[in-house]
Design an enzyme around this catalytic site. Structure first.
Site, PDB file in Angstrom:
ATOM      1  CB  SER A 239      -0.909   0.012   1.242  1.00 46.33           C
ATOM      2  OG  SER A 239      -1.796  -1.076   1.228  1.00 46.33           O
ATOM      3  CD  GLU A 319      -8.304  -6.281  -5.547  1.00 45.73           C
ATOM      4  OE1 GLU A 319      -7.543  -6.126  -4.572  1.00 45.73           O
ATOM      5  OE2 GLU A 319      -8.681  -7.402  -5.927  1.00 45.73           O
ATOM      6  N   GLY A 321      -8.289   1.848  -3.580  1.00 50.87           N
ATOM      7  CA  GLY A 321      -9.149   2.266  -2.473  1.00 50.87           C
ATOM      8  C   GLY A 321      -8.716   3.620  -1.976  1.00 50.87           C
ATOM      9  CB  CYS A 394      -3.385   8.931  28.257  1.00 47.92           C
ATOM     10  SG  CYS A 394      -2.271   9.031  29.675  1.00 47.92           S
ATOM     11  CD  GLU A 395      -0.461   5.373  24.582  1.00 49.46           C
ATOM     12  OE1 GLU A 395       0.788   5.380  24.426  1.00 49.46           O
ATOM     13  OE2 GLU A 395      -1.076   4.499  25.220  1.00 49.46           O
ATOM     14  CE1 TYR A 424      -7.106   0.606   4.398  1.00 48.09           C
ATOM     15  CE2 TYR A 424      -6.003   2.287   3.106  1.00 48.09           C
ATOM     16  CZ  TYR A 424      -6.588   1.042   3.206  1.00 48.09           C
ATOM     17  OH  TYR A 424      -6.646   0.226   2.107  1.00 48.09           O
TER      18      TYR A 424
END
Length: 466
Positions: A239, A319, A321, A394-395, A424
């Site tokens: 991808s 295909e 996307g 919280c990251e 995505y």
């Protein structure tokens, strides 16, 4: 792209003024037309307008954060692939983003639909998509998935293991039908993309290896089955790929495999699917090929290989996307806090915190994806400063836009628009920290429509039955 620091990519080169490809803009009000959907402009007051609707109106009606889908742009991109690949079958890869409306729109533009789960398949059927125009992927399809595919008359099933072949044969025998199948093969191509989204090298979960003969075994197994109709083979190399070299190598190897199959069995398989993964422009460093360029290059290599092997050119399919829905969507966020952080070496970084984050776009944290952003609610007059747009989770890895120039006077209440958020983002969204997922709203010709409503905290809490 890989991490360059033991504590993670966000700690690497923190004193750097930004990546080499990021240049200080001369006009923060400018909009790179390659990054944004085709109807995005700035209105008289400087705020963004998309599909004829000011973002201020969108936020007033639907709240923040918000995904905004430009319907005309999506249709235009779908039609561009259909036109460029005339004579080929073009399947929209639903995993990028799927809702009933998008399923209907891509079919109306002449595309089929590629699904890879029970949920995607059910939604496509509920949206009224002709099952014959649906392709069904997946490396671990359940009996329930396969039964629905077979019973509804899905046009093709891409088989991924010998266990799946046996499972599918049993279902077909029980239902008294024959299923059309493609065998997914691993072409051994090293795609130039992040390792998490490269899918044609040998050491990964998808497909049958051409190199060790597994692909041929699977093809013969399907060919001799009384319950399966083998149409051909399927290849997907990864991808967010810009160059066509990987596709060319995959095309050569798959065409050679088709020839070897014919030599071994006397049967000439009619179809070859080269998958998707065509890249889009997220930042100024990206240079994707156009559908016309992709079609020209892929046609040339397929026709060349067919002549070399004295074969008929198979019926081809692709295909896309991300390349269709990705640039058609922007995300809108509201700034909550702005913080200037001192760095080692005397530098500074401006952290702009917004009301979303990794729960509505995991890609930057998952595989260091880069994005572009602008202030969307007003005209900009102040000088540009290098910023990092971060979320509220919280990251420390909760980063939406790693490096971007925004105005020095950016403040709480400002609106930040992030480009190319269609692929995505919503499809990988989560409820991390019990966050409710944002809505998806479409715009066209000055009108709005809710495609997916805003998730409420009651929606989230309703799953907790403890």
């Amino acid at each position: 792209m890989t991490h360059t620091h033991v504590a993670g990519a966000i700690h690497a080169d923190v004193a750097s003024p930004g990546p080499q490809w990021l240049h200080r803009p001369t006009d923060l009000n400018g909009l790179d037309p390659v990054l944004w959907s085709s109807t995005v402009t700035r209105g008289d007051a400087g705020g963004l307008v998309v599909g004829g609707v000011p973002v201020a109106d969108l936020l007033e009606e639907f709240g923040s954060p918000l995904y905004v889908l430009d319907e005309a742009d999506l249709r235009q991109r779908a039609a561009a692939f259909r036109s460029a690949f005339e004579g080929w079958d073009v399947y929209y890869a639903a995993k990028a983003f799927l809702c009933r409306a998008v399923a209907r729109w891509v079919v109306e533009e002449g595309l089929g639909l590629d699904v890879c789960s029970l949920g995607e398949l059910m939604l496509a059927l509920e949206a009224g998509v002709d099952p014959k125009r649906i392709g069904h992927h997946g490396n671990n399809k359940t009996v329930e998935e396969l039964e629905l595919s077979v019973s509804s008359g899905v046009g093709r099933i891409v088989v991924d293991s010998l266990q799946e072949v046996s499972r599918l044969e049993e279902i077909c025998e029980r239902l008294g039908v024959t299923a059309n199948v493609l065998v997914r093969v691993t072409a051994g191509v090293e795609a130039h993309t992040h390792e998490y989204i490269a899918t044609a090298h040998e050491d990964q979960k998808f497909g049958f290896s051409i190199a060790n003969g597994q692909a041929m075994v699977a093809m013969v197994r399907c060919h001799v089955s009384p319950h399966l109709q083998l149409l051909g083979i399927h290849s997907h190399i990864g991808s967010q790929i810009f160059a066509t070299h990987g596709f060319e190598v995959a095309a050569r190897r798959t065409m050679k495999l088709l020839k070897q199959f014919t030599d071994a069995t006397g049967a000439e398989l009619p179809e070859l699917d080269l998958g998707g993964g065509f890249g889009i422009r997220y930042t100024a460093q990206d240079s994707p090929a156009t559908p016309d360029d992709l079609a020209t290059n892929l046609r040339e290599i397929i026709e060349h290989e067919a002549r070399a092997h004295q074969m008929q050119v198979p019926r081809m399919s692709i295909e896309p996307g991300r390349a269709i829905v990705g640039p058609s969507v922007m995300a809108l966020y509201t700034v909550g806090t702005v913080k200037v952080v001192d760095l080692d070496g005397g530098g500074q970084r401006v952290y702009v915190s917004v009301d979303g984050g990794m729960s509505d776009n995991i890609r930057p944290a998952l595989y260091a994806a880069n994005y572009s952003a602008v202030v969307a609610n007003r005209a900009v007059e102040s000088e540009p400063v290098l910023c990092r747009v971060v979320g509220k989770h919280c990251e420390s890895g909760d980063i939406l836009v790693h490096d971007v120039f925004l105005p020095a006077d950016i403040a709480p209440g400002d609106v930040v628009a992030v480009a190319a958020m269609g692929a995505y983002s919503r499809s990988l969204a989560s409820n991390y920290n019990h966050a409710a997922r944002p809505p998806v709203v479409s715009v066209r010709d000055g009108k709005t429509s809710t495609l997916m409503r805003r998730e409420t905290l009651q929606d989230v809490f309703s799953l907790d039955v403890s």
